[in-house]
Design an enzyme around this catalytic site. Sequence first.
Site, PDB file in Angstrom:
ATOM      1  CD  GLU A   1       1.583  -1.075   1.018  1.00  0.00           C
ATOM      2  OE1 GLU A   1       2.306  -1.545   1.890  1.00  0.00           O
ATOM      3  OE2 GLU A   1       0.938  -0.023   1.162  1.00  0.00           O
ATOM      4  CG  ASP A   2      -2.223  -4.396   0.367  1.00  0.00           C
ATOM      5  OD1 ASP A   2      -0.977  -4.484   0.447  1.00  0.00           O
ATOM      6  OD2 ASP A   2      -2.934  -3.951   1.283  1.00  0.00           O
TER       7      ASP A   2
END
Length: 185
Positions: free
Chosen positions: A110-111
């Site tokens: 996600e990051d």
Amino acid sequence: QIKPESPTLSSAPPAKKKAAPAPEELLPVLSTGERYQIGDLCALLETYLGPAEVGDVYRAYLFGAQAHDGQKRRSGEPYIFHPLEVARILAGMHLDSRSIMAAILHDVIEDTPTAKEQVAADFGVDVADLVDGVSKIGQIEFKTKEEEQAENFRKMLLAMSQDIRVILIKLADRLHNMRTLASLK
């Protein structure tokens, strides 16, 4: 007493200790300024996992630390401390090594630019599916708070029907986030 140290990217797991301390000795409430380190996590894991599994967790830590290199939390601390704390919470419950690895890696898809396929290639499909499941729980945006809560509940039920470990990782993630709210004041 847990000693502060900075996260490092050496290629070998920390040296094994002679006698493993009791798990409750490794889960003290940390005072301000103290940081839980990968060596502390490995010592806890050695109380119930084999050396190969502890090595796999350490390898996931190295991967996560490299993927999150340069990222900081709002508190200003290096980002890798958050997934390490999430892993610590789950290790306190004696979860399996794949769950601990997924906890350490729970934000890399996600990051960071890391793809699920890379996680699967390096750590296996099981770990990649756990990481992906945790990422998917919080991705949809909603118009109302009620809509968001209903959808989150639905997603949690769906995730539980596939693998309860996804929920445990997400709850540990939320728990650590709540514990660190004071640093945002």
